[in-house]
Each structure stands twice: as C-alpha cells, then as structure tokens.
Design a protein around this motif. Structure first.
Motif, PDB file in Angstrom:
ATOM      1  N   GLN A 197      -2.352  55.745  -2.178  1.00 52.26           N
ATOM      2  CA  GLN A 197      -2.041  54.630  -3.076  1.00 52.26           C
ATOM      3  C   GLN A 197      -3.234  53.681  -3.189  1.00 52.26           C
ATOM      4  OE1 GLN A 197       1.662  53.466  -1.076  1.00 52.26           O
ATOM      5  NE2 GLN A 197       2.746  53.948  -2.975  1.00 52.26           N
ATOM      6  N   ALA A 198      -3.953  53.486  -2.104  1.00 55.47           N
ATOM      7  CA  ALA A 198      -5.156  52.650  -2.132  1.00 55.47           C
ATOM      8  C   ALA A 198      -6.199  53.253  -3.059  1.00 55.47           C
ATOM      9  CB  ALA A 198      -5.724  52.483  -0.722  1.00 55.47           C
ATOM     10  N   ALA A 199      -6.392  54.563  -2.934  1.00 55.10           N
ATOM     11  CA  ALA A 199      -7.381  55.245  -3.774  1.00 55.10           C
ATOM     12  C   ALA A 199      -6.989  55.177  -5.244  1.00 55.10           C
ATOM     13  CB  ALA A 199      -7.538  56.696  -3.322  1.00 55.10           C
ATOM     14  N   GLN A 200      -5.719  55.336  -5.545  1.00 53.80           N
ATOM     15  CA  GLN A 200      -5.260  55.266  -6.932  1.00 53.80           C
ATOM     16  C   GLN A 200      -5.382  53.851  -7.493  1.00 53.80           C
ATOM     17  OE1 GLN A 200      -1.310  56.865  -6.657  1.00 53.80           O
ATOM     18  NE2 GLN A 200      -2.027  58.971  -6.514  1.00 53.80           N
ATOM     19  N   SER A 201      -5.108  52.847  -6.663  1.00 56.76           N
ATOM     20  CA  SER A 201      -5.185  51.455  -7.112  1.00 56.76           C
ATOM     21  C   SER A 201      -6.622  50.970  -7.213  1.00 56.76           C
ATOM     22  CB  SER A 201      -4.413  50.538  -6.150  1.00 56.76           C
ATOM     23  OG  SER A 201      -3.060  50.896  -6.113  1.00 56.76           O
ATOM     24  N   GLY A 202      -7.464  51.483  -6.329  1.00 54.07           N
ATOM     25  CA  GLY A 202      -8.873  51.099  -6.327  1.00 54.07           C
ATOM     26  C   GLY A 202      -9.130  49.820  -5.554  1.00 54.07           C
ATOM     27  N   ALA A 233     -15.278  48.098  -1.094  1.00 51.96           N
ATOM     28  CA  ALA A 233     -14.954  49.506  -1.354  1.00 51.96           C
ATOM     29  C   ALA A 233     -15.760  50.424  -0.439  1.00 51.96           C
ATOM     30  CB  ALA A 233     -15.207  49.843  -2.821  1.00 51.96           C
ATOM     31  N   LEU A 234     -17.025  50.102  -0.226  1.00 52.38           N
ATOM     32  CA  LEU A 234     -17.870  50.914   0.657  1.00 52.38           C
ATOM     33  C   LEU A 234     -17.349  50.892   2.093  1.00 52.38           C
ATOM     34  CD1 LEU A 234     -20.363  52.667   0.918  1.00 52.38           C
ATOM     35  CD2 LEU A 234     -21.723  50.589   1.151  1.00 52.38           C
ATOM     36  N   GLN A 235     -16.945  49.719   2.556  1.00 48.21           N
ATOM     37  CA  GLN A 235     -16.403  49.609   3.916  1.00 48.21           C
ATOM     38  C   GLN A 235     -15.079  50.360   4.040  1.00 48.21           C
ATOM     39  OE1 GLN A 235     -17.876  48.226   6.757  1.00 48.21           O
ATOM     40  NE2 GLN A 235     -16.213  49.415   7.637  1.00 48.21           N
ATOM     41  N   VAL A 236     -14.221  50.222   3.039  1.00 47.50           N
ATOM     42  CA  VAL A 236     -12.943  50.928   3.048  1.00 47.50           C
ATOM     43  C   VAL A 236     -13.182  52.439   3.072  1.00 47.50           C
ATOM     44  CG1 VAL A 236     -10.901  51.463   1.637  1.00 47.50           C
ATOM     45  CG2 VAL A 236     -11.574  49.084   2.001  1.00 47.50           C
ATOM     46  N   ALA A 237     -14.095  52.909   2.237  1.00 47.62           N
ATOM     47  CA  ALA A 237     -14.391  54.344   2.186  1.00 47.62           C
ATOM     48  C   ALA A 237     -14.914  54.844   3.522  1.00 47.62           C
ATOM     49  CB  ALA A 237     -15.388  54.638   1.070  1.00 47.62           C
ATOM     50  N   ALA A 238     -15.795  54.093   4.144  1.00 45.98           N
ATOM     51  CA  ALA A 238     -16.326  54.497   5.455  1.00 45.98           C
ATOM     52  C   ALA A 238     -15.199  54.571   6.487  1.00 45.98           C
ATOM     53  CB  ALA A 238     -17.407  53.522   5.907  1.00 45.98           C
ATOM     54  N   ALA A 244      -9.604  60.850   5.922  1.00 49.85           N
ATOM     55  CA  ALA A 244      -9.069  60.794   4.560  1.00 49.85           C
ATOM     56  C   ALA A 244     -10.228  60.870   3.562  1.00 49.85           C
ATOM     57  CB  ALA A 244      -8.239  59.531   4.357  1.00 49.85           C
ATOM     58  N   PRO A 245     -11.020  61.978   3.600  1.00 51.16           N
ATOM     59  CA  PRO A 245     -12.221  62.041   2.755  1.00 51.16           C
ATOM     60  C   PRO A 245     -11.933  62.062   1.261  1.00 51.16           C
ATOM     61  CG  PRO A 245     -11.831  64.156   3.806  1.00 51.16           C
ATOM     62  CD  PRO A 245     -10.868  63.176   4.424  1.00 51.16           C
ATOM     63  N   ALA A 246     -10.824  62.640   0.838  1.00 49.62           N
ATOM     64  CA  ALA A 246     -10.517  62.674  -0.597  1.00 49.62           C
ATOM     65  C   ALA A 246     -10.251  61.263  -1.124  1.00 49.62           C
ATOM     66  CB  ALA A 246      -9.323  63.582  -0.877  1.00 49.62           C
ATOM     67  N   CYS A 247      -9.570  60.460  -0.334  1.00 46.45           N
ATOM     68  CA  CYS A 247      -9.316  59.070  -0.738  1.00 46.45           C
ATOM     69  C   CYS A 247     -10.620  58.273  -0.739  1.00 46.45           C
ATOM     70  CB  CYS A 247      -8.287  58.432   0.187  1.00 46.45           C
ATOM     71  SG  CYS A 247      -6.665  59.202   0.110  1.00 46.45           S
ATOM     72  N   ALA A 248     -11.449  58.510   0.263  1.00 47.01           N
ATOM     73  CA  ALA A 248     -12.759  57.843   0.316  1.00 47.01           C
ATOM     74  C   ALA A 248     -13.583  58.216  -0.908  1.00 47.01           C
ATOM     75  CB  ALA A 248     -13.489  58.233   1.592  1.00 47.01           C
ATOM     76  N   GLN A 249     -13.592  59.495  -1.242  1.00 49.72           N
ATOM     77  CA  GLN A 249     -14.354  59.962  -2.400  1.00 49.72           C
ATOM     78  C   GLN A 249     -13.871  59.285  -3.683  1.00 49.72           C
ATOM     79  OE1 GLN A 249     -13.276  63.724  -4.050  1.00 49.72           O
ATOM     80  NE2 GLN A 249     -15.418  64.335  -4.308  1.00 49.72           N
ATOM     81  N   GLN A 250     -12.569  59.168  -3.848  1.00 50.01           N
ATOM     82  CA  GLN A 250     -12.016  58.549  -5.055  1.00 50.01           C
ATOM     83  C   GLN A 250     -12.409  57.074  -5.145  1.00 50.01           C
ATOM     84  OE1 GLN A 250      -7.848  59.339  -5.534  1.00 50.01           O
ATOM     85  NE2 GLN A 250      -7.678  58.112  -7.386  1.00 50.01           N
ATOM     86  N   ILE A 251     -12.361  56.373  -4.040  1.00 52.58           N
ATOM     87  CA  ILE A 251     -12.756  54.956  -4.038  1.00 52.58           C
ATOM     88  C   ILE A 251     -14.247  54.823  -4.319  1.00 52.58           C
ATOM     89  CG2 ILE A 251     -13.070  52.963  -2.513  1.00 52.58           C
ATOM     90  CD1 ILE A 251     -10.257  53.607  -1.414  1.00 52.58           C
TER      91      ILE A 251
END
Length: 111
Positions: free
Chosen positions: A31-36, A43-48, A55-62
């Motif tokens: 849901q985070a990845a879809q919402s952005g 976003a960089l910190q969240v992805a890391a 959760a690499p797919a969610c990180a990639q989407q963000i």
C-alpha cells in the motif's frame, strides 16, 4: 489525498515487521508503494529500509516514482541497483543503475 499516506503505510508495515507479522507488513508495504512517498529524500530512506526488510519490489516501485527528482543522486542509483539485484528480473535496469552510480561516483569523476 494526504501526501503522507504512503509514508503512513510504510510505518504501519515497519511496526508489523517488528512484531513478526510478515503478511501484514507485506500488505502495508504494498500500500505504501502504491500510494507513493512524495519527498525524494524520504522516499530514498523508505526504499532502503524496505530493502532491509526484504521488500525489494515495493522499494523498486517507490524509487521509480522518484527517478526524475533523483537522477543525479549516486545513493539513489546505488539503492536502485540493490533493489534490482534483489529482484533479479531486469538485467538492463540493473546495468543502468550500476552505470549511473559509477558515473556519479566522485572517484570516477576525477579519473
């Protein structure tokens, strides 16, 4: 819609991850990845963090949503590389991330 919705979902997922509820964490991360996450630094910190929580797919989407804002940030491209490496789905994206990170590296710029 609130601009921090994605970040709120991320925090929820992080809490579920800490409680060892992987299914609930994964759902919140999706849901985070879809919402952005609108802020590039956040976003960089969240992805890391998402990469550390598997959760690499969610990180990639963000990260993908921040490509324009972060195109000259070496750490961004290193994080994209880590996400692409974890996913092992797109060798072209992996090579692009590695190339961009290398080009932005201070050492290679002086050579």
């Amino acid at each position: 819609e609130n601009q921090l919705t994605g970040f709120s979902f991320y925090l929820e997922g992080r809490a579920e991850f800490a409680r060892q509820h992987p299914a609930q964490a994964r759902e919140a991360f999706q849901q985070a990845a879809q919402s952005g996450v609108p802020d590039p630094i956040m976003a960089l910190q969240v992805a890391a963090d998402l990469l550390r929580m598997d959760a690499p797919a969610c990180a990639q989407q963000i990260l993908a949503s921040q490509a324009t804002a972060s195109r000259t940030n070496r750490t961004y491209w290193e994080t994209v590389f880590a996400a692409e490496l974890a996913l092992r789905q797109d060798p072209v994206a992996l090579l692009e991330a590695a190339t961009r990170a290398y080009q932005l590296d201070d050492c290679s710029a002086r050579s």
